[in-house]
Design a protein around this motif. Structure first.
Motif, PDB file in Angstrom:
ATOM      1  N   MET A   1     -56.016  77.964  12.654  1.00 30.71           N
ATOM      2  CA  MET A   1     -55.683  76.707  11.973  1.00 30.71           C
ATOM      3  C   MET A   1     -55.214  75.645  12.972  1.00 30.71           C
ATOM      4  O   MET A   1     -55.638  74.515  12.937  1.00 30.71           O
ATOM      5  CB  MET A   1     -54.589  76.985  10.960  1.00 30.71           C
ATOM      6  N   PHE A   4     -57.487  73.434  15.320  1.00 27.56           N
ATOM      7  CA  PHE A   4     -58.070  72.206  14.787  1.00 27.56           C
ATOM      8  C   PHE A   4     -57.496  71.008  15.546  1.00 27.56           C
ATOM      9  O   PHE A   4     -58.165  70.017  15.790  1.00 27.56           O
ATOM     10  CB  PHE A   4     -57.753  72.148  13.294  1.00 27.56           C
ATOM     11  N   PHE A   5     -56.262  71.107  15.913  1.00 26.01           N
ATOM     12  CA  PHE A   5     -55.656  70.053  16.722  1.00 26.01           C
ATOM     13  C   PHE A   5     -55.662  70.510  18.182  1.00 26.01           C
ATOM     14  O   PHE A   5     -55.471  71.683  18.457  1.00 26.01           O
ATOM     15  CB  PHE A   5     -54.234  69.785  16.255  1.00 26.01           C
ATOM     16  N   ASP A  14     -48.996  70.162   9.746  1.00 31.26           N
ATOM     17  CA  ASP A  14     -48.567  69.813   8.391  1.00 31.26           C
ATOM     18  C   ASP A  14     -47.975  68.414   8.331  1.00 31.26           C
ATOM     19  O   ASP A  14     -48.131  67.705   7.357  1.00 31.26           O
ATOM     20  CB  ASP A  14     -47.509  70.801   7.894  1.00 31.26           C
ATOM     21  N   VAL A  17     -50.983  65.750   8.421  1.00 30.08           N
ATOM     22  CA  VAL A  17     -51.854  65.680   7.248  1.00 30.08           C
ATOM     23  C   VAL A  17     -51.094  65.209   6.026  1.00 30.08           C
ATOM     24  O   VAL A  17     -51.695  64.789   5.047  1.00 30.08           O
ATOM     25  CB  VAL A  17     -52.530  67.035   6.919  1.00 30.08           C
ATOM     26  N   LEU A  18     -49.777  65.260   6.087  1.00 34.20           N
ATOM     27  CA  LEU A  18     -49.000  64.848   4.927  1.00 34.20           C
ATOM     28  C   LEU A  18     -49.201  63.373   4.590  1.00 34.20           C
ATOM     29  O   LEU A  18     -49.195  62.980   3.435  1.00 34.20           O
ATOM     30  CB  LEU A  18     -47.520  65.120   5.221  1.00 34.20           C
ATOM     31  N   ASN A  21     -52.041  57.833   3.962  1.00 38.92           N
ATOM     32  CA  ASN A  21     -52.670  56.558   4.323  1.00 38.92           C
ATOM     33  C   ASN A  21     -52.415  55.463   3.303  1.00 38.92           C
ATOM     34  O   ASN A  21     -53.182  54.506   3.227  1.00 38.92           O
ATOM     35  CB  ASN A  21     -54.189  56.701   4.450  1.00 38.92           C
ATOM     36  N   ARG A  50     -54.336  60.941  14.600  1.00 35.52           N
ATOM     37  CA  ARG A  50     -55.319  61.883  14.073  1.00 35.52           C
ATOM     38  C   ARG A  50     -56.670  61.675  14.719  1.00 35.52           C
ATOM     39  O   ARG A  50     -57.337  62.631  15.101  1.00 35.52           O
ATOM     40  CB  ARG A  50     -55.483  61.701  12.563  1.00 35.52           C
ATOM     41  N   ARG A  55     -60.661  64.158  17.437  1.00 35.23           N
ATOM     42  CA  ARG A  55     -61.885  63.957  18.202  1.00 35.23           C
ATOM     43  C   ARG A  55     -61.671  64.158  19.688  1.00 35.23           C
ATOM     44  O   ARG A  55     -62.537  63.869  20.493  1.00 35.23           O
ATOM     45  CB  ARG A  55     -62.432  62.561  17.928  1.00 35.23           C
ATOM     46  N   ILE A  82     -43.859  60.027   0.094  1.00 41.31           N
ATOM     47  CA  ILE A  82     -43.919  61.467   0.365  1.00 41.31           C
ATOM     48  C   ILE A  82     -42.863  61.869   1.386  1.00 41.31           C
ATOM     49  O   ILE A  82     -42.684  63.041   1.665  1.00 41.31           O
ATOM     50  CB  ILE A  82     -45.328  61.838   0.866  1.00 41.31           C
TER      51      ILE A  82
ATOM     52  N   ALA B  35     -59.031  60.358   3.035  1.00 39.48           N
ATOM     53  CA  ALA B  35     -59.126  61.366   4.081  1.00 39.48           C
ATOM     54  C   ALA B  35     -60.476  62.024   3.906  1.00 39.48           C
ATOM     55  O   ALA B  35     -60.635  62.962   3.154  1.00 39.48           O
ATOM     56  CB  ALA B  35     -58.014  62.390   3.925  1.00 39.48           C
ATOM     57  N   HIS B  41     -67.508  62.531   9.299  1.00 43.28           N
ATOM     58  CA  HIS B  41     -67.492  61.652  10.478  1.00 43.28           C
ATOM     59  C   HIS B  41     -68.528  62.083  11.507  1.00 43.28           C
ATOM     60  O   HIS B  41     -68.997  61.289  12.301  1.00 43.28           O
ATOM     61  CB  HIS B  41     -66.104  61.637  11.112  1.00 43.28           C
ATOM     62  N   LYS B 356     -48.441  64.640  -3.102  1.00 41.96           N
ATOM     63  CA  LYS B 356     -49.236  65.019  -1.937  1.00 41.96           C
ATOM     64  C   LYS B 356     -48.588  66.151  -1.138  1.00 41.96           C
ATOM     65  O   LYS B 356     -49.270  66.945  -0.520  1.00 41.96           O
ATOM     66  CB  LYS B 356     -49.454  63.805  -1.035  1.00 41.96           C
ATOM     67  N   ARG B 357     -47.271  66.219  -1.196  1.00 45.87           N
ATOM     68  CA  ARG B 357     -46.569  67.289  -0.490  1.00 45.87           C
ATOM     69  C   ARG B 357     -47.093  68.673  -0.860  1.00 45.87           C
ATOM     70  O   ARG B 357     -47.025  69.600  -0.068  1.00 45.87           O
ATOM     71  CB  ARG B 357     -45.075  67.243  -0.824  1.00 45.87           C
ATOM     72  N   PRO B 360     -51.488  70.026   1.439  1.00 45.52           N
ATOM     73  CA  PRO B 360     -50.954  68.713   1.810  1.00 45.52           C
ATOM     74  C   PRO B 360     -51.987  67.594   1.703  1.00 45.52           C
ATOM     75  O   PRO B 360     -51.670  66.479   2.066  1.00 45.52           O
ATOM     76  CB  PRO B 360     -50.549  68.915   3.259  1.00 45.52           C
ATOM     77  N   GLU B 412     -56.946  69.777   3.920  1.00 50.95           N
ATOM     78  CA  GLU B 412     -58.056  69.310   4.735  1.00 50.95           C
ATOM     79  C   GLU B 412     -58.206  70.078   6.035  1.00 50.95           C
ATOM     80  O   GLU B 412     -59.175  69.912   6.752  1.00 50.95           O
ATOM     81  CB  GLU B 412     -57.929  67.814   5.026  1.00 50.95           C
ATOM     82  N   ARG B 413     -57.205  70.894   6.351  1.00 50.44           N
ATOM     83  CA  ARG B 413     -57.335  71.665   7.589  1.00 50.44           C
ATOM     84  C   ARG B 413     -58.330  72.799   7.418  1.00 50.44           C
ATOM     85  O   ARG B 413     -58.821  73.348   8.389  1.00 50.44           O
ATOM     86  CB  ARG B 413     -55.966  72.218   7.993  1.00 50.44           C
ATOM     87  N   ARG B 414     -58.605  73.154   6.159  1.00 49.55           N
ATOM     88  CA  ARG B 414     -59.687  74.118   5.919  1.00 49.55           C
ATOM     89  C   ARG B 414     -60.961  73.311   5.740  1.00 49.55           C
ATOM     90  O   ARG B 414     -61.325  72.919   4.647  1.00 49.55           O
ATOM     91  CB  ARG B 414     -59.354  74.944   4.691  1.00 49.55           C
ATOM     92  N   LYS B 415     -61.623  73.092   6.854  1.00 45.86           N
ATOM     93  CA  LYS B 415     -62.638  72.045   6.896  1.00 45.86           C
ATOM     94  C   LYS B 415     -63.784  72.253   5.922  1.00 45.86           C
ATOM     95  O   LYS B 415     -64.160  71.346   5.188  1.00 45.86           O
ATOM     96  CB  LYS B 415     -63.187  71.927   8.314  1.00 45.86           C
TER      97      LYS B 415
END
Lengths: 408, 578
Positions: A1, A4-5, A14, A17-18, A21, A50, A55, A82, B35, B41, B356-357, B360, B412-415
Motif C-alpha cells: 500500500m 503507492f507513494f 491516509d 488522501v483524506l 479538494n 499528490r 507521478r 474533515i 479524485a 491520468h 470522508k473520514r 478515506p 483510492e489507494r486500492r487503485k
C-alpha cells in the motif's frame, strides 16, 4: 500500500488522501490572499504534493517555494470539514525536503546554521543572552519559577524580557532564567522542517567546510536538562512561539517519563488571568482607550488560549474592548510565523497590513497582542502604511499601567 | 506544447505576475475537485501549458483573440470545485482562471440586483451583501469555496433553490467574452448571435489587433439570450461579469424533523413542498445519518430519516409556515426536533463531505429525479448497489425535482478497485434518468446527455453559435459538445508496442496450432525466418497506428457508456482484494 507513494515523500498516505479538494480552506488562507494561486493554499498544496508523489516528479524549486510559503497559522484546519491535519503534514513535507537537501527555502537555512553555532537563530553571541537584565530587577538561582525568555526577547526585543521580569517581580516572583545556558527552543527550526541536517560553512570561493550536525533533539534536551537541574517547576513564557513549541513539540523529543514534561508551562496571559481571578491584581491606573486584541496563531488556534488575554484586557479600568471582524478561532493570521516572515519578508508585511486594516476598522487606537513576532510584524506594517496605531503586548500594557517602567 | 514565443506573448497580454507556465502550476491546474482514479491520468492527457489569471474583461478579450489566432485551446476556470470535468483540458492549451476578477461592481437596490466579477467567491459575496442588509436568493452548498461565475457556467441548484430556483433563475445579465474576443452583454446580444448572423449588430465592445481598446460600439437592444450561456461550461464564451438577483435579508428559520422510514419521510416531503414554501428543503437518508454519527456530526434524533426545511421571510410569514410544517410532520408520524438540532443541521449545510473520514475517499454522483419517483429510485439504488457503502442526500428545487447526491465510500489507494468503482457514479446517473430524471450538470463526463439536458431547440442554437464563433472548437473543447478523447502519449505508445509484439506472437501460435490451414491459404503469414518476424512486427505497428487513430476519435462519452459494464464486472472481482 505504501509503495503507492514514493520513498522520497514517505508520508502517512491516509493524511493526504483524506483531503477532499473541497477548497473550503482557500478563502481565508494567509498565503492564498497574498499569492492568489492554486499552489498557495492548504488544499492546493496537498494536491500539488499528490501529483508530485504519485507521478514521482523530481522536486523542483517551485515546489519548495510553495511548501514554504505557509505561515502554519492553522486557519485551514479550523475551517476544514474533515479536519485534515494540514499543518502537521506541511511541517512533515518540510522535514522531508530538508532531509533530502532540497530545503529549506531561500535563506531560512541561516537560522539552522546559527542555532548550531550560537544556539540562537539570530547569530548573536550566546554569552550576551542575559544582558537585558537590568540592575533593579531580580532573578534568583533557586526559585521554582522559571522564565523562558526566548531568543527574540533576549536579543532583539529586550524590552519584552524586561517587562515580563518586572511583571513577575511585582507578584513577588524572582524567577530563574537560564541565561547563557538557554538554547533556542527550536520553534523556527521545527516549523521549517530543520530537524536534523549537516551544516557547512561556505567560503567566498564556494568551498564548503563541515561544521557539524544540527540536531533539534539535542538542543531541546539540553534545555530540558538545565531546567530539571535547576529544579524549576513552573515556566512562564512571553513568546507564543516558544510556548507552543515547549508545550506541544518538546514532549516528542523528551523520551523520559513517556514524554510528559516534568514542569508546567504557562503563557504570561494565563498567569495574569489567574492573578485577576484570584483577586491578586489591582490595576493602578486606567487605560481609557478603545482596544482590540489580535490572537497569535501559535497561542490561539495551536494551543487553544483565547479567553485568558481577553479576561486580562477586560479587567483594565476604563478600557473599551472591541473584537475585530475575525477573532478567536477565526482570527486572521498576521503572517509572521512558520518561517513566513523569515522567508517572504515583504509578503509577510502585506499580510500584516490586511490584519491591521481590520484593527483600524474597529476604530481602536491600540492593537494588543501577546506574541513577539506578531508585534514585530505589525510594527513593520504600521511603518509601511504610515498610520497611527499603538501596538502593545500584554506585558507592555501591564508595566505601563502599574508604573513599573525601569530607569530610562 | 506552446512555443517559447507564445508563452512570452501571452505573459505580455495578461501581465507577468498573472501568468505562469511552471511545471507545478500546470500540474495543479490539470485537475478539478474529483479524485479521479489514478489510472485515468495515465489514459487521458489533461495537462495544460500555462495558467493565466486575467484581471479585466479586456484582458480576457485580448487573450482569446490571441489564442484564436495562434490556435491555442483555452479552458476557463473558477475555483475548480465541480467534479464534472468541466475545467479539465482535453487538448492542452492554457487555463484561464477568473479568480482575479472578484469585485462587487454595483449593488442596485431599486432593481434588486448585484453585479460582480465572475471570480468572486459566493461566501464572500454573501458576507458583503449581509452587511448591507441584503443577500442572494440562492447559493451553492460549496459557497465557502466556489465562484459565482463557476456556478453560472456549471449550473445546478443549491441552498434557497426550493423557493427561488437554481442559478439559472438568479442570473439577470452576463458579460461574456466570445471566442473571437468580442465582449457582449447577454441581455443585449440578441438571438441573432445564435442564428448565425455574422454582422456586428450585437457587438458591444470591439477589439483591435494591437491589444488596445477603441471606443465603445453601439448597443442595440435585442432578445435576452442570457439563459443560453448558463450551464454552458464556458464553451460559448468566457463569463467575466455576472448580474444576480438579490433579496432583502430577512428571518431564516431552520426546522428539522426526523422520520422512522423512507416512506414516511418522502410522504412528508411531498406534503411540505405542496403546502409550504421552504427556502431550502433537504433530506438525509438513514445510512447517511449513521455515517455522520460515526464522525460525531449527528445529534441524537428520534428517527434516522432527517428532513431539514428552512423558511425565509418576514416574522409573520415564517411563523405561519412553521405551524404548517409541524402539522405535516405529525401527519407522517415524524418528530420535530429541537431548535438546537435544527440550527446544527442548518450550519452543516456546507459540509456533506464530513463523512470522508470514513472513506478515506469519496466518489460522488448527482442527478435530478422527480420527487414523485424518489421512492422507487431509492429502492432501486438499494438493489443495484447491494454491498456498496454509500449515502444519499437530496435537495428539492422549485420544480419539484430532487437533486439527489450520492457519496460512495471508497479507498483510492486500492487503485484497481477504485477505478472499477467509477461505474457507480455513472450508474447512479443512469438509474436516475430511468426514473424520469435528468443530468445534474454536463461538464465533460456528462456530455453524452447534452441533448436531453438542454432540449433540442436550445442545444441546436448553442451548437450553431459554437460552429459560427469557434468552428475549430478551441474554447473548452470536449465539454457540452462531445469530442474525441485525447489519449496520453504514454498510452498511445503502449498501444503501438502491444500491437507490434502481439501480431508476431499470434502468428507464431497460429503456425503451431493450424499450420496446414495457413500454408494452404496464406502461406506468406507463416513465420519462417527473422525477416518474416520483422515483417509481422511492421504489420503489427501499422495495425497499432490504426487502433491509436480510432481510439483518438472515439468520444469520451461513448467510452464511458461501454466502460461502465466492464467496470461493474471488474468491481465485483476486485472489491474483496486488498
Amino acid at each position: 500500500m505504501r509503495r503507492f507513494f514514493t520513498k522520497e515523500f514517505d508520508f502517512d498516505p491516509d493524511k493526504i488522501v483524506l483531503c477532499s479538494n473541497c477548497s473550503t480552506c482557500r478563502w481565508t488562507c494567509t498565503s492564498y490572499e497574498e499569492f492568489g494561486s492554486e499552489a498557495y493554499f492548504a488544499g492546493g498544496r496537498l494536491r500539488l504534493l499528490r501529483s508530485y508523489v504519485e507521478r514521482n516528479l523530481p522536486v523542483d524549486d517551485d515546489f519548495v517555494r510553495a511548501v514554504y510559503a505557509c505561515s502554519t497559522c492553522e486557519q485551514c484546519v479550523e475551517r476544514c470539514p474533515i479536519k485534515v491535519p494540514y499543518v502537521d503534514i506541511v511541517e512533515d513535507i518540510r522535514h522531508k525536503l530538508v532531509e533530502s537537501g532540497k530545503g529549506p527555502y531561500g535563506r531560512l537555512h541561516l537560522m539552522g546554521d546559527m542555532v548550531l553555532k550560537r544556539h540562537n537563530p539570530y547569530g548573536e553571541k550566546p554569552e550576551e543572552r542575559a544582558d537585558w537584565v537590568k540592575s533593579d530587577t531580580r532573578v534568583s538561582n533557586d526559585s521554582e519559577w522559571g522564565y523562558f525568555v526566548g531568543c527574540t526577547a533576549s536579543f532583539k526585543r529586550k524590552e519584552i524580557g524586561d517587562a515580563t521580569l518586572r511583571m513577575l517581580n511585582y507578584f513577588g516572583i524572582e524567577p530563574q532564567i537560564l541565561g547563557e545556558e538557554e538554547f533556542c527552543c527550536c520553534s523556527p527550526l521545527i516549523r521549517t522542517g530543520q530537524i536534523e541536517r549537516d551544516v557547512y560553512d561556505e567560503a567566498e570561493d564556494g568551498t564548503k567546510t563541515y561544521v557539524g550536525r544540527l540536531n533539534v533533539g539535542e538542543k531541546i534536551n539540553h534545555n530540558m536538562e538545565k531546567i530539571i537541574e535547576r529544579g524549576i517547576k513552573h515556566i512562564i513564557f512571553s513568546c507564543s512561539g516558544c510556548f507552543r513549541t515547549v508545550t506541544l513539540d518538546w514532549p516528542n523529543y523528551y523520551r523520559a517519563r513517556g514524554g510528559i514534561l516534568p514542569f508546567t508551562t504557562q503563557h504570561l496571559s494565563q498567569f495574569l488571568a489567574l492573578k485577576i481571578k484570584q483577586g491578586e491584581l489591582e490595576w493602578k491606573s486606567s487605560y481609557p482607550e478603545r482596544v482590540t486584541y489580535h490572537d497569535p496563531c501559535h497561542l490561539g488556534r495551536h494551543v487553544g488560549i483565547f479567553d485568558a488575554p481577553r479576561v486580562v484586557l477586560e479587567s483594565i479600568p476604563g478600557i473599551e474592548f472591541i473584537e475585530m471582524d475575525r477573532a478567536r478561532e477565526d482570527a486572521k493570521c498576521c503572517g509572521a510565523g512558520g518561517g513566513f516572515k523569515a522567508g517572504f519578508g515583504d509578503n509577510a508585511i502585506n499580510t500584516a497590513e490586511r490584519r491591521l486594516e481590520m484593527a483600524i476598522d474597529t476604530g481602536a487606537s491600540t492593537l494588543v497582542s501577546s506574541c513577539v513576532f506578531c508585534k514585530l510584524n505589525f510594527m513593520d506594517a504600521i511603518k509601511k502604511r504610515g498610520v497611527e496605531m499603538k501596538v502593545l503586548n500584554l506585558e507592555d500594557l501591564f508595566i505601563d499601567l502599574m508604573g513599573l517602567q525601569g530607569p530610562g | 506544447m506552446l512555443k517559447e514565443r507564445q508563452l512570452t506573448e501571452l505573459a505580455d497580454i495578461v501581465g507577468e505576475d498573472y501568468f505562469s507556465s511552471e511545471e507545478y502550476m500546470r500540474k495543479l491546474y490539470s485537475q478539478d475537485i474529483a479524485a479521479l482514479p489514478g489510472l485515468v491520468h495515465d489514459l487521458l492527457d489533461t495537462s495544460v501549458s500555462a495558467v493565466a489569471q486575467p484581471t479585466t474583461s479586456e484582458v480576457v478579450a485580448n487573450l482569446l483573440q490571441y489564442c484564436l489566432k495562434e490556435r491555442i485551446p483555452v479552458v476557463p476556470r473558477g475555483h475548480g470545485t465541480s467534479g464534472y470535468g468541466g475545467v479539465l483540458a482535453t487538448k492542452g492549451g492554457i487555463v484561464v482562471e477568473m479568480t482575479r476578477m472578484n469585485e462587487i461592481y454595483n449593488i442596485d437596490r431599486e432593481n434588486m440586483t448585484v453585479e460582480v466579477g465572475a471570480g468572486i467567491i459566493w461566501g464572500k459575496l454573501i458576507e458583503e451583501l449581509e452587511d448591507e442588509g441584503l443577500t442572494v436568493a440562492a447559493y451553492p452548498s460549496s459557497a465557502p469555496s466556489s465562484t459565482v461565475g463557476g456556478w453560472v457556467a456549471a449550473g445546478g441548484t443549491g441552498i434557497g433553490s426550493t423557493k427561488y430556483g437554481g442559478i439559472r433563475e438568479q442570473v439577470v445579465d452576463l458579460e461574456v467574452v466570445l471566442p473571437d474576443g468580442q465582449i457582449i452583454k447577454t441581455t443585449k446580444a440578441g438571438i441573432g448571435l445564435f442564428q448565425g448572423y455574422k454582422g456586428l449588430d450585437y457587438m458591444y465592445h470591439p477589439g483591435t489587433d494591437k491589444y488596445q481598446w477603441g471606443p465603445s460600439g453601439h448597443d442595440k437592444p435585442g432578445d435576452d439570450v442570457t439563459g443560453l450561456f448558463v450551464d454552458s461550461n464556458g464553451t460559448l464564451g468566457i463569463i467575466t461579469k455576472v448580474k444576480l438577483k438579490i433579496i432583502p435579508l430577512r428571518t431564516i428559520q431552520p426546522m428539522v424533523a426526523s422520520f422512522r422510514s423512507r416512506k414516511l419521510m418522502i410522504g412528508a416531503l411531498k406534503d411540505i413542498l405542496e403546502a409550504t414554501r421552504p427556502f431550502y428543503l433537504h433530506f438525509i437518508t438513514n445510512d447517511f445519518y449513521r455515517m455522520l454519527g460515526e464522525v460525531d456530526k449527528a445529534p441524537e434524533t428520534i428517527g434516522e430519516w432527517i428532513v431539514l426545511s428552512t423558511y425565509e421571510g418576514s416574522d409573520a410569514e415564517v411563523a405561519g409556515e412553521v405551524e404548517k410544517f409541524h402539522h405535516f410532520v405529525s401527519r407522517y408520524g415524524g418528530t420535530v426536533e429541537s431548535d438546537e438540532i435544527a440550527n446544527h443541521e442548518w450550519a452543516e449545510r456546507f459540509y456533506p463531505l464530513r463523512i470522508k473520514r470514513l472513506g478515506p475517499s469519496l466518489a460522488p454522483s448527482e442527478v435530478y429525479v422527480p420527487l414523485e419517483h424518489l421512492e422507487e429510485y431509492l429502492e432501486h439504488l438499494d438493489r443495484h448497489f447491494k454491498g456498496e457503502k454509500y449515502a444519499v442526500e437530496g435537495a428539492i428545487d422549485d420544480l419539484g425535482e430532487v437533486a439527489a447526491l450520492a457519496w460512495f465510500l471508497d479507498d483510492e489507494r486500492r487503485k484497481i478497485s477504485f477505478l472499477m468503482g467509477w461505474y457507480r457514479s455513472l450508474d447512479f446517473i443512469k438509474l436516475g434518468l430511468q426514473h424520469g430524471g435528468r443530468a445534474y450538470s454536463i461538464g465533460m463526463w456528462n456530455a453524452g446527455h447534452s441533448l436531453s439536458f438542454f432540449g433540442r431547440k436550445n442545444y441546436g442554437l448553442m451548437e450553431r453559435m459554437k460552429s459560427q464563433t469557434d468552428p475549430k472548437n478551441r474554447l473548452n473543447p470536449g465539454k457540452v459538445f462531445p469530442a474525441s478523447l485525447n489519449l496520453s502519449i504514454r498510452f498511445n505508445l503502449l498501444i503501438l508496442l502491444v500491437a507490434t509484439i502481439a501480431v508476431p506472437v499470434v502468428l507464431w501460435f497460429a503456425g503451431l496450432l493450424v499450420p496446414d490451414l495457413i500454408m494452404a491459404y496464406v502461406p506468406w503469414l507463416m513465420l519462417q525466418d527473422v525477416m518474416s518476424v520483422f515483417i509481422a512486427m511492421v504489420i503489427g505497428l501499422l495495425i497499432g497506428v490504426v487502433v491509436v487513430e480510432i481510439a483518438n476519435i472515439v468520444p469520451i462519452t461513448f467510452l464511458l457508456a461501454i466502460g461502465a459494464h466492464f467496470m461493474r464486472l471488474g468491481r465485483r472481482i476486485f472489491k474483496g482484494s486488498k
